[in-house]
Design a protein around this motif. Structure first.
Motif, PDB file in Angstrom:
ATOM      1  N   VAL A  23     -54.166  85.257 -12.236  1.00 59.57           N
ATOM      2  CA  VAL A  23     -53.230  84.154 -12.479  1.00 59.57           C
ATOM      3  C   VAL A  23     -53.989  82.889 -12.859  1.00 59.57           C
ATOM      4  CG1 VAL A  23     -51.584  82.597 -11.369  1.00 59.57           C
ATOM      5  CG2 VAL A  23     -51.385  85.060 -11.021  1.00 59.57           C
ATOM      6  N   SER A  24     -55.069  82.631 -12.140  1.00 61.46           N
ATOM      7  CA  SER A  24     -55.865  81.433 -12.413  1.00 61.46           C
ATOM      8  C   SER A  24     -56.456  81.472 -13.821  1.00 61.46           C
ATOM      9  CB  SER A  24     -56.984  81.312 -11.377  1.00 61.46           C
ATOM     10  OG  SER A  24     -57.801  80.193 -11.640  1.00 61.46           O
ATOM     11  N   ALA A  25     -56.911  82.660 -14.248  1.00 59.28           N
ATOM     12  CA  ALA A  25     -57.520  82.795 -15.577  1.00 59.28           C
ATOM     13  C   ALA A  25     -56.481  82.692 -16.695  1.00 59.28           C
ATOM     14  CB  ALA A  25     -58.262  84.125 -15.672  1.00 59.28           C
ATOM     15  N   ASN A  26     -55.207  82.924 -16.365  1.00 56.82           N
ATOM     16  CA  ASN A  26     -54.161  82.917 -17.386  1.00 56.82           C
ATOM     17  C   ASN A  26     -53.060  81.903 -17.063  1.00 56.82           C
ATOM     18  OD1 ASN A  26     -54.749  85.532 -19.164  1.00 56.82           O
ATOM     19  ND2 ASN A  26     -55.128  86.074 -17.024  1.00 56.82           N
ATOM     20  N   ARG A  27     -53.411  80.874 -16.304  1.00 65.73           N
ATOM     21  CA  ARG A  27     -52.400  79.922 -15.840  1.00 65.73           C
ATOM     22  C   ARG A  27     -51.665  79.248 -17.002  1.00 65.73           C
ATOM     23  NH1 ARG A  27     -55.143  77.621 -12.153  1.00 65.73           N
ATOM     24  NH2 ARG A  27     -54.149  78.616 -10.342  1.00 65.73           N
ATOM     25  N   GLY A  28     -52.396  78.894 -18.053  1.00 66.02           N
ATOM     26  CA  GLY A  28     -51.770  78.224 -19.190  1.00 66.02           C
ATOM     27  C   GLY A  28     -50.731  79.092 -19.872  1.00 66.02           C
ATOM     28  N   LYS A  29     -51.087  80.348 -20.139  1.00 67.25           N
ATOM     29  CA  LYS A  29     -50.157  81.270 -20.804  1.00 67.25           C
ATOM     30  C   LYS A  29     -48.948  81.554 -19.924  1.00 67.25           C
ATOM     31  CE  LYS A  29     -53.789  83.620 -23.428  1.00 67.25           C
ATOM     32  NZ  LYS A  29     -54.484  84.920 -23.659  1.00 67.25           N
ATOM     33  N   LEU A  30     -49.182  81.713 -18.614  1.00 65.85           N
ATOM     34  CA  LEU A  30     -48.074  81.985 -17.698  1.00 65.85           C
ATOM     35  C   LEU A  30     -47.132  80.792 -17.603  1.00 65.85           C
ATOM     36  CD1 LEU A  30     -50.064  83.794 -14.850  1.00 65.85           C
ATOM     37  CD2 LEU A  30     -48.384  84.837 -16.387  1.00 65.85           C
ATOM     38  N   LYS A  31     -47.697  79.589 -17.677  1.00 71.32           N
ATOM     39  CA  LYS A  31     -46.871  78.380 -17.619  1.00 71.32           C
ATOM     40  C   LYS A  31     -45.967  78.290 -18.849  1.00 71.32           C
ATOM     41  CE  LYS A  31     -47.153  73.389 -16.810  1.00 71.32           C
ATOM     42  NZ  LYS A  31     -48.079  72.246 -16.613  1.00 71.32           N
ATOM     43  N   GLU A  32     -46.485  78.700 -20.013  1.00 76.02           N
ATOM     44  CA  GLU A  32     -45.674  78.699 -21.230  1.00 76.02           C
ATOM     45  C   GLU A  32     -44.465  79.611 -21.102  1.00 76.02           C
ATOM     46  OE1 GLU A  32     -48.094  79.742 -24.524  1.00 76.02           O
ATOM     47  OE2 GLU A  32     -49.335  77.928 -24.427  1.00 76.02           O
ATOM     48  N   LYS A  33     -44.603  80.672 -20.331  1.00 74.30           N
ATOM     49  CA  LYS A  33     -43.515  81.636 -20.143  1.00 74.30           C
ATOM     50  C   LYS A  33     -42.678  81.327 -18.904  1.00 74.30           C
ATOM     51  CE  LYS A  33     -46.148  85.313 -22.372  1.00 74.30           C
ATOM     52  NZ  LYS A  33     -45.282  85.354 -23.575  1.00 74.30           N
ATOM     53  N   SER A  34     -42.929  80.169 -18.295  1.00 76.56           N
ATOM     54  CA  SER A  34     -42.195  79.747 -17.093  1.00 76.56           C
ATOM     55  C   SER A  34     -42.325  80.771 -15.966  1.00 76.56           C
ATOM     56  CB  SER A  34     -40.706  79.522 -17.422  1.00 76.56           C
ATOM     57  OG  SER A  34     -40.566  78.554 -18.435  1.00 76.56           O
ATOM     58  N   SER A  35     -43.513  81.335 -15.832  1.00 75.93           N
ATOM     59  CA  SER A  35     -43.756  82.344 -14.800  1.00 75.93           C
ATOM     60  C   SER A  35     -43.839  81.696 -13.416  1.00 75.93           C
ATOM     61  CB  SER A  35     -45.064  83.092 -15.096  1.00 75.93           C
ATOM     62  OG  SER A  35     -45.422  83.927 -14.016  1.00 75.93           O
ATOM     63  N   GLU A  36     -43.289  82.393 -12.414  1.00 76.82           N
ATOM     64  CA  GLU A  36     -43.348  81.939 -11.030  1.00 76.82           C
ATOM     65  C   GLU A  36     -44.248  82.840 -10.194  1.00 76.82           C
ATOM     66  OE1 GLU A  36     -39.327  81.922  -9.704  1.00 76.82           O
ATOM     67  OE2 GLU A  36     -38.765  80.160 -10.880  1.00 76.82           O
ATOM     68  N   MET A  37     -45.096  83.621 -10.871  1.00 77.25           N
ATOM     69  CA  MET A  37     -45.894  84.623 -10.181  1.00 77.25           C
ATOM     70  C   MET A  37     -46.845  84.005  -9.150  1.00 77.25           C
ATOM     71  SD  MET A  37     -46.537  87.676  -9.531  1.00 77.25           S
ATOM     72  CE  MET A  37     -45.308  88.276 -10.678  1.00 77.25           C
ATOM     73  N   GLU A  38     -47.451  82.881  -9.467  1.00 75.55           N
ATOM     74  CA  GLU A  38     -48.403  82.273  -8.533  1.00 75.55           C
ATOM     75  C   GLU A  38     -47.716  81.904  -7.219  1.00 75.55           C
ATOM     76  OE1 GLU A  38     -51.898  78.834  -8.460  1.00 75.55           O
ATOM     77  OE2 GLU A  38     -50.506  78.957 -10.150  1.00 75.55           O
ATOM     78  N   GLU A  53     -45.589  91.270 -16.129  1.00 75.09           N
ATOM     79  CA  GLU A  53     -46.119  90.032 -16.678  1.00 75.09           C
ATOM     80  C   GLU A  53     -47.522  90.240 -17.235  1.00 75.09           C
ATOM     81  OE1 GLU A  53     -45.748  86.418 -14.605  1.00 75.09           O
ATOM     82  OE2 GLU A  53     -43.691  86.776 -13.935  1.00 75.09           O
ATOM     83  N   TYR A  54     -48.302  91.105 -16.585  1.00 73.25           N
ATOM     84  CA  TYR A  54     -49.668  91.373 -17.062  1.00 73.25           C
ATOM     85  C   TYR A  54     -49.628  91.930 -18.479  1.00 73.25           C
ATOM     86  CZ  TYR A  54     -54.419  93.240 -17.192  1.00 73.25           C
ATOM     87  OH  TYR A  54     -55.718  93.514 -17.536  1.00 73.25           O
ATOM     88  N   TYR A  55     -48.782  92.939 -18.680  1.00 70.43           N
ATOM     89  CA  TYR A  55     -48.721  93.551 -20.007  1.00 70.43           C
ATOM     90  C   TYR A  55     -47.951  92.692 -21.003  1.00 70.43           C
ATOM     91  CZ  TYR A  55     -50.885  97.828 -18.350  1.00 70.43           C
ATOM     92  OH  TYR A  55     -51.791  98.728 -17.856  1.00 70.43           O
ATOM     93  N   HIS A  56     -47.046  91.866 -20.500  1.00 72.43           N
ATOM     94  CA  HIS A  56     -46.314  90.960 -21.385  1.00 72.43           C
ATOM     95  C   HIS A  56     -47.269  89.987 -22.053  1.00 72.43           C
ATOM     96  CE1 HIS A  56     -42.709  87.990 -21.971  1.00 72.43           C
ATOM     97  NE2 HIS A  56     -43.099  88.559 -23.095  1.00 72.43           N
ATOM     98  N   LEU A  57     -48.248  89.495 -21.301  1.00 71.17           N
ATOM     99  CA  LEU A  57     -49.241  88.583 -21.878  1.00 71.17           C
ATOM    100  C   LEU A  57     -50.074  89.270 -22.951  1.00 71.17           C
ATOM    101  CD1 LEU A  57     -50.715  86.394 -18.990  1.00 71.17           C
ATOM    102  CD2 LEU A  57     -48.895  85.874 -20.588  1.00 71.17           C
ATOM    103  N   LEU A  58     -50.187  90.598 -22.856  1.00 68.82           N
ATOM    104  CA  LEU A  58     -50.963  91.362 -23.842  1.00 68.82           C
ATOM    105  C   LEU A  58     -50.095  91.860 -24.993  1.00 68.82           C
ATOM    106  CD1 LEU A  58     -53.052  93.528 -21.326  1.00 68.82           C
ATOM    107  CD2 LEU A  58     -53.801  91.466 -22.535  1.00 68.82           C
TER     108      LEU A  58
END
Length: 389
Positions: free
Chosen positions: A172-187, A263-268
């Motif tokens: 999550v830390s390594a992909n925080r920017g991309k997850l934020k763009e997708k409004s992810s609440e995973m963290e 979410e992991y595969y969605h980023l890919l």
């Protein structure tokens, strides 16, 4: 449940009952024989002191065993079970075709593509040695990136099973920017999991300290959830009776792990399930309908069957196998599912419109930027990605 499934289930239930009965009878007979032999051994040991002849005791044992007829009882029970299994096999055969090739069509397979799909499937399922062996024996290029991604998600999943969120948090830390763009609440969900685990372990002080250190960072977007989580401290030792028991339930680990995989595969830009698994699942669900279709269309020549571009009957698949094969462009209001006018994904917002709409919005100029009709994000025709065809 359809009639065929009901008949199959009924036949299977009958066999299961007979197997359980056979198991119970076998245990009873074995226990009875063991008790009889143990009793005889005890009498022989005592008889050595009292002058009782072992031969007479063994002769009595033989008479008792003959009276029990253990072998006959077991054979009778086993025979009944075998008859039930034979009937089950016949029931299966009466409903299902043995030759499923009747519902298949001859298509030209790209062997290298098939090998690639198999290799990637092995890696995604954690069968790394099998995948490496297939790469070597098939002489294919190494799928280094796919393998490393599969190793990473496998380690994250195994850690989650052990109630350890650290590998997931590093991702999550390594992909925080991309997850934020997708409004992810995973963290936030991962942090909440660790907090809830402390509550279930009864560590009130550690849980409070962890909440103050970590949960407070998410107050702006999750204040209501945090208030409920903190309230759960009152119910330590009896969390199952807590008004918010669902939030601290151990089942949340499995639920959030599945979300994490998606979410992991969605980023890919990849599906969360292996394409091979999806294809086989869809084929398995469609097979009964296709076999019935073959029976109905028996007079149809094989060449005519091969030339059919669309199945003449609907194939009822589950929601997890629905992928919107027909796309209607929200701009032109026309179907966009042909090679001449395929769906196009606009980057970076990932909204989809037809190719003709992209051309019209860009005025057929590659350098001209235009706004996404959904969200007004700026893009250009070279930045749009064709989805299929």
């Amino acid at each position: 449940m359809d009639q065929t499934t009901a008949v199959m289930k009924d036949a299977l239930d009958r066999v299961t009952k007979k197997q359980k009965l056979h198991h119970s009878v076998s245990l009873d007979v074995i226990d009875l024989v063991c008790d009889t032999i143990q009793d005889t051994l005890s009498r022989i040991q005592l008889g050595n002191n009292d002058g009782v002849e072992p031969e007479s005791v063994l002769a009595e044992l033989r008479q008792k065993l003959d009276a029990l007829l253990p072998t006959i009882q077991l054979k009778r029970s086993q025979k009944e079970t075998k008859l039930g299994l034979d009937k089950l096999v016949k029931t299966f055969e009466s409903f299902y075709h043995r030759d499923i090739s009747l519902a298949c069509r001859n298509i030209g397979f790209d062997i290298r593509l098939v090998n690639k799909i198999l290799i990637q499937h092995c890696y995604r399922e954690g069968l790394f040695e099998v995948g490496d062996c297939l790469v070597k024996e098939a002489g294919e290029e190494e799928e280094t990136e796919v393998r490393s991604q599969s190793v990473e998600i496998k380690q994250i999943i195994e850690s989650m099973k052990l109630r350890n969120i650290e590998p997931a948090m590093r991702w999550v830390s390594a992909n925080r920017g991309k997850l934020k763009e997708k409004s992810s609440e995973m963290e936030f969900k991962l942090v909440s999991l660790k907090y809830c685990n402390m509550l279930r372990e009864g560590n009130r002080d550690d849980a409070m300290k962890y909440a103050r250190t970590h949960l407070t960072r998410y107050c702006s977007g999750h204040l209501r959830e945090i208030q409920k989580l903190v309230t759960c401290q009152i119910w330590i030792g009896k969390l199952d009776k807590c008004p918010y028991a669902e939030m601290v339930s151990p089942s949340c680990w499995d639920k959030i792990t599945k979300e994490l995989i998606r979410e992991y595969y969605h980023l890919l830009d990849q599906p969360s399930r292996s394409p091979l698994t999806v294809a086989l699942s869809a084929g398995l669900e469609s097979l009964p309908t296709l076999l019935k279709l073959v029976d109905v269309m028996a007079p149809l020549k094989k060449e005519e069957w091969e030339e059919m571009k669309q199945v003449p009957v609907p194939l009822e698949l589950g929601n997890e196998l629905q992928f919107h094969s027909v796309f209607v462009c929200p701009v032109s209001r026309d179907e966009s599912c042909s090679k001449e006018n395929p769906p196009m994904m606009m980057m970076p917002c990932r909204h989809v419109i037809s190719m003709q709409s992209v051309i019209r919005l860009s005025k057929n100029c590659a350098s001209r930027r235009f706004k996404c009709p959904y969200c007004s994000a700026q893009t250009s025709s070279p930045a749009c990605r064709q989805l299929f065809f």
